[in-house]
Write an enzyme that holds these catalytic residues in place. Structure first.
Site, short mmCIF file in Angstrom:
data_model
loop_
_atom_site.label_atom_id
_atom_site.label_comp_id
_atom_site.label_asym_id
_atom_site.label_seq_id
_atom_site.Cartn_x
_atom_site.Cartn_y
_atom_site.Cartn_z
N PRO A 2 -0.40 -9.36 41.34
CA PRO A 2 -1.15 -8.40 42.16
C PRO A 2 -0.41 -7.07 42.21
CG PRO A 2 -0.73 -10.44 43.36
CD PRO A 2 0.07 -10.50 42.11
N GLU A 3 -1.17 -5.98 42.26
CA GLU A 3 -0.56 -4.66 42.39
C GLU A 3 -0.14 -4.44 43.83
OE1 GLU A 3 -0.50 -2.25 39.89
OE2 GLU A 3 -1.70 -3.23 38.37
N LYS A 55 6.13 -5.67 46.56
CA LYS A 55 5.19 -6.78 46.42
C LYS A 55 5.55 -7.95 47.32
CE LYS A 55 3.91 -5.36 41.85
NZ LYS A 55 3.89 -5.71 40.44
N ASN A 170 0.87 -4.30 36.45
CA ASN A 170 0.56 -4.14 35.04
C ASN A 170 -0.74 -3.38 34.76
OD1 ASN A 170 1.74 -4.74 32.52
ND2 ASN A 170 0.08 -6.20 32.13
N ARG A 264 4.52 -8.38 28.94
CA ARG A 264 3.28 -8.02 29.63
C ARG A 264 2.40 -7.23 28.67
NH1 ARG A 264 3.76 -8.20 34.99
NH2 ARG A 264 1.54 -8.62 34.82
#
Ligand SMILES: [Zn+2]
Length: 285
Positions: A2-3, A55, A170, A264
């Site tokens: 998650p961002e 995060k 990402n 990624r």
């Protein structure tokens, strides 16, 4: 993963539902959490606040106890009215914190621990975080300094590095570099100061826009689903998840490649975002 804005919104939603209320029920699949609960029960404690730091999600209880969780790739927090049906299987439940009217459920959360506040300030992972992209006191100059400390790191890896800037993930990594016309594989040392400022300012603007209440996400991010935190490739992202589709600006096929230690996926337009190395920019004699 998650961002940061997803975590930020989750924390805000949890805060609104839980803050100031007493815990009526607690359960967890983490033995380390259950052990603390057995010794010094969560039940009866007041939830002071829920906040995001990078995060990490921090839930603070009376009696000097903080629950730190990290979502990694698949974790998420949901909030339900008591008695409301969960949207995920009970098998995925890791933590439940309930009050008289709400139930906060952490699903598939891989990292969770209880800490007293003094340990929080000493906590390695938190202490080393770069400036939080969504913090009210965001320090862009410090982020640029931290980027510059890594001259041979490709810019996309620097943006994902939580010690450089906390809270970027990402999806935004690829989108922000597209918006700034910067190739994700260019090493930091080849990017001039003005461009770095633009990248950091864009990161801040895009994430801040996405956490404002009642404001539609930027056109760029209508495809970023608020509920799941996953990008929908059919929607209007510039490059993320659009491999081989035509660039929305120039029509060139969007490319994708694995990048960095964690491999990624990075998406970019080879035309709009220039070359990987400055040498390649110089025309053949
Ligand atoms: Zn393009």
């Amino acid at each position: 993963m998650p961002e940061g804005d997803t975590i930020f919104r989750a924390a805000r939603t949890l805060h609104r539902a839980l803050a100031g209320k007493a815990v009526t029920h607690f359960e967890s699949m983490f033995p380390s959490l259950t052990r603390i609960h057995d010794d010094a029960p969560l039940t009866g404690r007041t939830i002071h606040s829920v906040s995001a730091k990078g995060k990490h999600l921090l839930m603070e209880f009376s009696g000097d106890l903080i629950l730190r969780t990290h979502m990694r790739m698949n974790g998420s927090w949901h909030i339900y009215r008591r008695g409301e049906r969960w949207q995920r299987s009970r098998r995925d439940m890791r933590i439940v914190v309930a009050t008289s009217d709400y139930e906060a459920v952490g699903f598939n959360i891989p990292v969770a621990e209880f800490l007293p506040s003094r340990e929080l300030t000493r906590h390695d992972e938190l202490r080393r975080l770069g400036p939080d992209v969504l913090s009210g006191t965001f320090d862009a100059a410090e982020v640029i300094r931290r980027i510059r400390e890594r001259p041979s790191m490709p810019i996309a890896d620097a943006l994902l590095n939580q010690r450089v800037i906390a809270g970027l993930g990402n999806v935004y990594k690829s989108e922000i570099l597209f918006m700034c016309g910067v190739n994700p594989f260019v090493e930091v040392r080849h990017i001039d100061g003005g461009k770095l400022q633009e990248i950091v300012a864009t990161a801040r603007r895009v994430l801040a826009t996405n956490v404002l209440d009642g404001v539609a996400p930027m056109t760029t991010y209508t495809g970023y689903r608020r509920t799941t935190g996953r990008a929908d490739p059919k929607q209007r992202l510039w490059v993320y998840s659009r491999a081989r589709l035509p660039c929305r600006r120039c029509g060139t096929a969007i490319r994708v490649r694995k990048q960095g230690l964690d491999a990624r996926l990075t998406y970019w337009c080879p035309r709009c975002q220039g070359a990987e190395s400055p040498e390649a920019l110089t025309p053949e004699p």
